[in-house]
Write a protein that holds these residues in place. Structure first.
Motif, PDB file in Angstrom:
ATOM      1  N   GLY A  89       6.858 -17.897 -43.614  1.00  0.00           N
ATOM      2  CA  GLY A  89       6.630 -19.289 -43.250  1.00  0.00           C
ATOM      3  C   GLY A  89       6.595 -20.203 -44.458  1.00  0.00           C
ATOM      4  O   GLY A  89       7.190 -21.288 -44.470  1.00  0.00           O
ATOM      5  N   TYR A  90       5.903 -19.756 -45.502  1.00  0.00           N
ATOM      6  CA  TYR A  90       5.766 -20.557 -46.720  1.00  0.00           C
ATOM      7  C   TYR A  90       7.126 -20.770 -47.395  1.00  0.00           C
ATOM      8  O   TYR A  90       7.498 -21.901 -47.737  1.00  0.00           O
ATOM      9  N   VAL A  91       7.870 -19.692 -47.565  1.00  0.00           N
ATOM     10  CA  VAL A  91       9.167 -19.780 -48.252  1.00  0.00           C
ATOM     11  C   VAL A  91      10.161 -20.588 -47.422  1.00  0.00           C
ATOM     12  O   VAL A  91      10.925 -21.408 -47.957  1.00  0.00           O
ATOM     13  N   THR A  92      10.162 -20.370 -46.118  1.00  0.00           N
ATOM     14  CA  THR A  92      11.080 -21.121 -45.256  1.00  0.00           C
ATOM     15  C   THR A  92      10.797 -22.614 -45.353  1.00  0.00           C
ATOM     16  O   THR A  92      11.715 -23.433 -45.460  1.00  0.00           O
ATOM     17  N   ALA A  93       9.518 -22.983 -45.337  1.00  0.00           N
ATOM     18  CA  ALA A  93       9.160 -24.404 -45.456  1.00  0.00           C
ATOM     19  C   ALA A  93       9.609 -24.966 -46.803  1.00  0.00           C
ATOM     20  O   ALA A  93      10.048 -26.120 -46.889  1.00  0.00           O
ATOM     21  N   SER A  94       9.518 -24.169 -47.848  1.00  0.00           N
ATOM     22  CA  SER A  94       9.927 -24.652 -49.166  1.00  0.00           C
ATOM     23  C   SER A  94      11.417 -24.950 -49.221  1.00  0.00           C
ATOM     24  O   SER A  94      11.867 -25.783 -50.000  1.00  0.00           O
ATOM     25  N   LEU A  95      12.198 -24.276 -48.372  1.00  0.00           N
ATOM     26  CA  LEU A  95      13.645 -24.449 -48.371  1.00  0.00           C
ATOM     27  C   LEU A  95      14.139 -25.395 -47.284  1.00  0.00           C
ATOM     28  O   LEU A  95      15.145 -26.078 -47.460  1.00  0.00           O
ATOM     29  N   ARG A  96      13.441 -25.444 -46.130  1.00  0.00           N
ATOM     30  CA  ARG A  96      14.015 -26.142 -44.974  1.00  0.00           C
ATOM     31  C   ARG A  96      12.989 -26.988 -44.197  1.00  0.00           C
ATOM     32  O   ARG A  96      13.100 -27.104 -42.972  1.00  0.00           O
ATOM     33  N   LEU A  97      12.009 -27.561 -44.829  1.00  0.00           N
ATOM     34  CA  LEU A  97      10.914 -28.202 -44.100  1.00  0.00           C
ATOM     35  C   LEU A  97      11.385 -29.321 -43.175  1.00  0.00           C
ATOM     36  O   LEU A  97      11.006 -29.380 -42.008  1.00  0.00           O
ATOM     37  N   TRP A  98      12.200 -30.250 -43.696  1.00  0.00           N
ATOM     38  CA  TRP A  98      12.599 -31.377 -42.842  1.00  0.00           C
ATOM     39  C   TRP A  98      13.399 -30.903 -41.633  1.00  0.00           C
ATOM     40  O   TRP A  98      13.204 -31.375 -40.516  1.00  0.00           O
ATOM     41  N   GLN A  99      14.306 -29.972 -41.848  1.00  0.00           N
ATOM     42  CA  GLN A  99      15.100 -29.429 -40.738  1.00  0.00           C
ATOM     43  C   GLN A  99      14.201 -28.854 -39.652  1.00  0.00           C
ATOM     44  O   GLN A  99      14.379 -29.142 -38.457  1.00  0.00           O
ATOM     45  N   MET A 100      13.247 -28.022 -40.047  1.00  0.00           N
ATOM     46  CA  MET A 100      12.328 -27.422 -39.090  1.00  0.00           C
ATOM     47  C   MET A 100      11.617 -28.497 -38.275  1.00  0.00           C
ATOM     48  O   MET A 100      11.548 -28.437 -37.041  1.00  0.00           O
ATOM     49  N   ASP A 101      11.104 -29.497 -38.983  1.00  0.00           N
ATOM     50  CA  ASP A 101      10.333 -30.565 -38.347  1.00  0.00           C
ATOM     51  C   ASP A 101      11.212 -31.373 -37.397  1.00  0.00           C
ATOM     52  O   ASP A 101      10.847 -31.657 -36.252  1.00  0.00           O
ATOM     53  N   PHE A 102      12.399 -31.746 -37.883  1.00  0.00           N
ATOM     54  CA  PHE A 102      13.300 -32.590 -37.086  1.00  0.00           C
ATOM     55  C   PHE A 102      13.702 -31.898 -35.779  1.00  0.00           C
ATOM     56  O   PHE A 102      13.735 -32.532 -34.723  1.00  0.00           O
ATOM     57  N   VAL A 103      14.011 -30.619 -35.856  1.00  0.00           N
ATOM     58  CA  VAL A 103      14.431 -29.896 -34.650  1.00  0.00           C
ATOM     59  C   VAL A 103      13.314 -29.872 -33.612  1.00  0.00           C
ATOM     60  O   VAL A 103      13.563 -29.986 -32.404  1.00  0.00           O
ATOM     61  N   LYS A 169       6.069 -37.427 -53.574  1.00  0.00           N
ATOM     62  CA  LYS A 169       7.220 -37.184 -54.442  1.00  0.00           C
ATOM     63  C   LYS A 169       7.909 -35.853 -54.124  1.00  0.00           C
ATOM     64  O   LYS A 169       9.093 -35.675 -54.421  1.00  0.00           O
ATOM     65  N   ASP A 170       7.171 -34.915 -53.514  1.00  0.00           N
ATOM     66  CA  ASP A 170       7.733 -33.603 -53.201  1.00  0.00           C
ATOM     67  C   ASP A 170       8.427 -33.566 -51.842  1.00  0.00           C
ATOM     68  O   ASP A 170       9.093 -32.581 -51.520  1.00  0.00           O
ATOM     69  N   TYR A 171       8.261 -34.639 -51.046  1.00  0.00           N
ATOM     70  CA  TYR A 171       8.825 -34.612 -49.693  1.00  0.00           C
ATOM     71  C   TYR A 171      10.351 -34.479 -49.746  1.00  0.00           C
ATOM     72  O   TYR A 171      11.010 -35.084 -50.609  1.00  0.00           O
ATOM     73  N   PRO A 172      10.942 -33.728 -48.827  1.00  0.00           N
ATOM     74  CA  PRO A 172      12.398 -33.747 -48.682  1.00  0.00           C
ATOM     75  C   PRO A 172      12.898 -35.184 -48.512  1.00  0.00           C
ATOM     76  O   PRO A 172      12.219 -36.043 -47.953  1.00  0.00           O
ATOM     77  N   LEU A 173      14.096 -35.435 -48.986  1.00  0.00           N
ATOM     78  CA  LEU A 173      14.638 -36.792 -49.044  1.00  0.00           C
ATOM     79  C   LEU A 173      14.648 -37.477 -47.680  1.00  0.00           C
ATOM     80  O   LEU A 173      14.408 -38.687 -47.587  1.00  0.00           O
ATOM     81  N   GLU A 174      14.908 -36.730 -46.615  1.00  0.00           N
ATOM     82  CA  GLU A 174      15.009 -37.354 -45.296  1.00  0.00           C
ATOM     83  C   GLU A 174      13.699 -38.011 -44.877  1.00  0.00           C
ATOM     84  O   GLU A 174      13.713 -39.042 -44.193  1.00  0.00           O
ATOM     85  N   TYR A 175      12.580 -37.433 -45.249  1.00  0.00           N
ATOM     86  CA  TYR A 175      11.295 -38.077 -44.945  1.00  0.00           C
ATOM     87  C   TYR A 175      11.218 -39.443 -45.617  1.00  0.00           C
ATOM     88  O   TYR A 175      10.721 -40.415 -45.041  1.00  0.00           O
ATOM     89  N   LYS A 176      11.692 -39.520 -46.841  1.00  0.00           N
ATOM     90  CA  LYS A 176      11.639 -40.782 -47.578  1.00  0.00           C
ATOM     91  C   LYS A 176      12.602 -41.806 -46.978  1.00  0.00           C
ATOM     92  O   LYS A 176      12.295 -42.996 -46.906  1.00  0.00           O
ATOM     93  N   LEU A 177      13.762 -41.329 -46.537  1.00  0.00           N
ATOM     94  CA  LEU A 177      14.745 -42.237 -45.936  1.00  0.00           C
ATOM     95  C   LEU A 177      14.251 -42.822 -44.624  1.00  0.00           C
ATOM     96  O   LEU A 177      14.463 -44.003 -44.339  1.00  0.00           O
ATOM     97  N   PHE A 178      13.607 -41.991 -43.798  1.00  0.00           N
ATOM     98  CA  PHE A 178      13.201 -42.423 -42.460  1.00  0.00           C
ATOM     99  C   PHE A 178      11.709 -42.754 -42.374  1.00  0.00           C
ATOM    100  O   PHE A 178      11.148 -42.838 -41.284  1.00  0.00           O
TER     101      PHE A 178
END
Length: 805
Positions: A89-103, A169-178
């Motif tokens: 869970g930890y590693v997956t979030a580090s790589l794909r957090l926004w995707q997981m959340d968006f889906v 500052k650590d948030y995936p870019l999509e969080y910052k865009l939206f």
């Protein structure tokens, strides 16, 4: 100290002004100032993976080692399984957090909450389809199983441990865009992701259109839309002859299906489901390989998106050592292998959705069922909308399922006051199937594992290193009378509601056939002798091609399997060409047309990038199809052309059939006339676009898009030239294709190869965001590094994390 120069200060001042001006919302556009802030904004999103790694993870019992190979694939080694799934869970979030959340937002019907009012109708439809409600019911069911609940709990804690140590500052870019931020992960979110995948694979939904077409065509319907075609290549043939016949007689035949019953249906909303695209899997035993070891292959054809659907990884702890691809947001490996077995899946294509016409009270308080009036149940869905008022939507349900369209919401007017029965609505624990597959070591454990899988139906293929091979058409399939569920059903009749399932031990299955190979490609799982009725939308062309290639060779190796997965031959085109050429009158063709004819006469259905004939066949056959079925397209409820195989048989066996007579011409056409005019028109179109020299190369017109989930073009890879065709094993078109190619040869140690179109990272600034796409497009494979011990992983990799307290 020397004062800074004006040249340095000027850009700093400009950036400051931009940040100040843009740090406020303008209409639907989020505040952009923080995005351009160099200390917390976009500039921070080119960081390498793990820059924000926490130093203390107190939920872990013991430290966990994560080794990243040269492609950023994590190999996770833990001392116990609870720590392993926490780390996943930890590693997956580090790589794909926004995707997981968006889906999860898309699945739950919450997009308007973050993207605004224009997504409200999408959310309302999603809620009315019952996805969120189904996820809640399944979670309650899942939590009753201690093993699954422990895995889900550990995985959820791991995701949250990553989220909790993030700063803006650590948030995936999509969080910052939206203008969003990650919310705490939950077990419900994981179940929503599984329901999202199930929704995508439950696309077959032609009840309304087929009901109307049946009435319109009368006795011609079964000829134009037959359930069975002669080219059927059953995936699990043995089950068809081993069981007693259990098909119940039709409750009342189909006498209820008349114009009065379907009154009010004047049109059908076009379906977004593409029935020509699906997945392939096959397996050969050692008696058909050079090494004597079994080889299993799987390529899953799904929507091509960024971040990629899959995340590649290895999971290792006492009792488990497994490699493959996971779904970001869900634990375990979904398709993969361990030291003893390999497995893969294709969509079973069996229908799991039925629509019921209701007789309902004007206020939706009650409906007629079995001669009595029953009360509907109602729930109110709260749908939050960014920068707008919250919407409260009342959804009524019957014993059949939710009433998706009512007077207050009728995007699809033909479904007004119809209830949806969908197997997805019933509680299930599909996650347990994959947890158990990860640790299975033999055929019996494979069958026990997949018995937990419910919806939608999948073809699970299996290989054991002991040369056991098998395939199972797995899932919950209701027992039906003949053609029940193929058409709209009567919601007032109890007899139209199924009451039981095909027993688990009677599902289509094949184990160690004499041929030494098994396969599926969204084809029918059985022949007509199978004792239970089922229906769906099955594709036979790819299966027939796989069948032919597997039967022709007894010396398979990995290289030959790669060639098979990349095979660009359209088997239907190869079958159709002799029939079409025989009907052409060459004496009526001019010099330019004869030149194109000479180019296609020796063509064998090749859809490689360089081929210059494929586009001519595509245009030719499309014309034949359009000119033949022009009568059908005139019906307002027409949604799906008859299968290509049906038309080809009509040409060969009944060339004077009335369907060949075009409705908008003065002449009376037969099959030969249609084929002739179709060829002439196809050549004219090519000449108009490309000149008289030759057809364009297939790669010039077959452009593939790998699109970001937000649809932002800047984050997507668009217009990729590609070989392949929906009817080829390498089934590719526009935005669908092989989302994961995998080949596994079992033996003393598995040898495996794979690739998917994307990259391990979901961060658009990462070098690992799209780094697989070019190799995927070129038909290359990566060796999958399956390490048998932590020491082996440590010696072979250069980057590592230690997770611990």
């Amino acid at each position: 100290m020397k004062a800074p120069s004006i040249a340095f200060l000027f850009p700093v001042l400009i950036v400051g002004l931009i940040v100040m001006v843009l740090s406020r919302n303008i209409g639907d556009v989020p505040a952009l100032g923080p995005l351009f802030d160099p200390f917390v904004g976009l500039a921070q999103n080119d960081k390498p993976t793990g820059r924000a790694l926490a130093t203390g993870l107190h939920e872990l019992q013991r430290p966990v080692q994560v080794y990243f190979d040269e492609r950023e694939v994590p190999h996770i080694f833990a001392s116990q399984q609870s720590d392993l799934f926490f780390a996943q869970g930890y590693v997956t979030a580090s790589l794909r957090l926004w995707q997981m959340d968006f889906v999860t937002y898309a699945s739950a019907g919450r997009l308007a909450e973050v993207l605004g009012p224009k997504y409200l109708d999408k959310d309302r439809l999603q809620r009315r389809l019952g996805i969120l409600e189904a996820a809640k019911k399944s979670l309650a069911f899942i939590e009753q199983d201690s093993q699954t609940n422990q895995v889900l709990t550990a995985y959820t804690k791991g995701v949250n441990a990553y989220i909790e140590q993030l700063h803006y500052k650590d948030y995936p870019l999509e969080y910052k865009l939206f203008a969003g931020k990650p919310e705490p992960w939950s077990k419900l979110k994981t179940v929503l992701i599984m329901k999202y995948m199930a929704t995508a694979l439950s696309g077959y939904d032609e009840d309304m259109a087929m009901s109307s077409m049946r009435l319109a065509l009368g006795k011609d319907f079964d000829r134009v839309y037959p359930e069975w075609t002669p080219d059927n290549s059953p995936a699990a043939q043995r089950a068809a002859t081993q069981l007693a016949r259990h098909r119940p007689a039709s409750a009342d035949s189909l006498g209820y299906l008349n114009y009065a019953f379907l009154q009010g249906i004047t049109t059908v909303t076009p379906s977004e489901y593409n029935p020509k695209l699906g997945s392939n899997n096959w397996v050969v035993s050692g008696k058909k390989t050079k090494s004597g070891n079994p080889i299993l292959c799987n390529d899953l054809h799904l929507s091509l998106s960024l971040p990629a659907i899959w995340l590649e990884m290895q999971l290792s702890a006492p009792g488990i050592n497994v490699y493959g691809v996971s779904i970001p947001g869900a634990p375990a490996i979904i398709v993969g292998f361990n030291s003893s077995i390999a497995w893969g899946t294709t969509n079973g294509a069996t229908d799991v959705k039925d629509w019921y016409k209701l007789k309902i009270a004007d206020d939706y308080s009650a409906y007629e069922f079995d001669g009595q009036w029953r009360k509907t149940t109602a729930r109110v869905e709260e749908i939050k909308v960014r920068d707008a008022a919250t919407v409260y939507d009342t959804i009524y349900s019957t014993v059949h399922g939710p009433i998706v369209m009512d007077r207050r919401f009728h995007e699809k007017p033909e479904l007004l006051n119809y209830a949806l029965r969908w197997e997805l609505h019933n509680p299930s624990n599909d996650i347990l199937a994959f947890i158990k597959l990860n640790t299975a070591t033999n055929y019996q454990q494979y069958r026990a594992a997949i018995s937990h899988y419910a919806c939608p139906v999948q073809n699970f293929i299996y290989a054991g290193k002991d040369n056991d091979i098998a395939i199972t058409h797995q899932g919950k399939i209701t027992r039906k009378w003949a053609e029940q569920g193929r058409f709209v059903l009567d919601g007032t009749k109890k007899s139209h509601l199924p009451t039981s399932y095909i027993p688990e031990d009677s599902l289509p299955v094949s184990h160690n056939p004499g041929s030494g190979y098994l396969f599926s490609a969204n084809n029918r799982p059985t022949d007509e002798k199978y004792p239970y009725y089922y229906n769906g939308y099955y594709s036979e062309t790819r299966a027939a091609r796989i069948h032919t290639l597997l039967a022709a060779d007894n010396q398979f190796d990995v290289a030959k399997m790669e060639q098979m997965q990349l095979d660009n031959t359209n088997g239907f085109a190869a079958q159709a060409m002799p029939v079409l050429l025989a009907a052409l009158d060459r004496t009526k063709l001019n010099a330019a047309q004869l030149k194109f004819l000479a180019a296609i006469e020796n063509w064998r259905g090749d859809y490689s990038q360089q081929d210059t004939t494929a586009i001519l066949f595509d245009l030719w056959w499309d014309n034949v199809e359009d000119y033949t079925w022009d009568e059908l397209r005139n019906y307002p409820f027409y949604s799906q052309a008859p299968k290509d195989e049906v038309l080809l048989q009509l040409i060969a066996r009944d060339p004077q059939n009335r369907y060949f007579n075009r409705i908008n011409t003065a002449a009376t056409e037969d099959a030969a006339a249609v084929i002739q005019s179709s060829f002439v028109d196809a050549v004219a179109r090519i000449v108009e676009k490309a000149g008289e020299g030759a057809s364009p190369a297939w790669g010039q017109v077959n452009k593939i898009n790998v699109t970001h989930l937000s649809t932002l073009a800047a984050f997507s890879r668009m217009g990729i030239s590609s070989g392949g065709n929906p009817e080829a094993i390498n089934a590719i078109s526009k935005n669908w294709g092989p989302s994961w190619r995998m080949i596994v040869e079992l033996g003393d140690k598995p040898k495996a190869y794979g690739i998917y179109p994307g990259g391990q990272s979901g961060d658009v600034g990462s070098p690992h965001y799209t780094d697989f796409i070019d190799d995927w497009q070129k038909g290359r494979y990566y060796e999958l590094h399956f390490y048998t011990s932590e020491q082996e992983a440590k010696a072979a990799t250069k980057a590592a994390w230690q997770l611990g307290n």
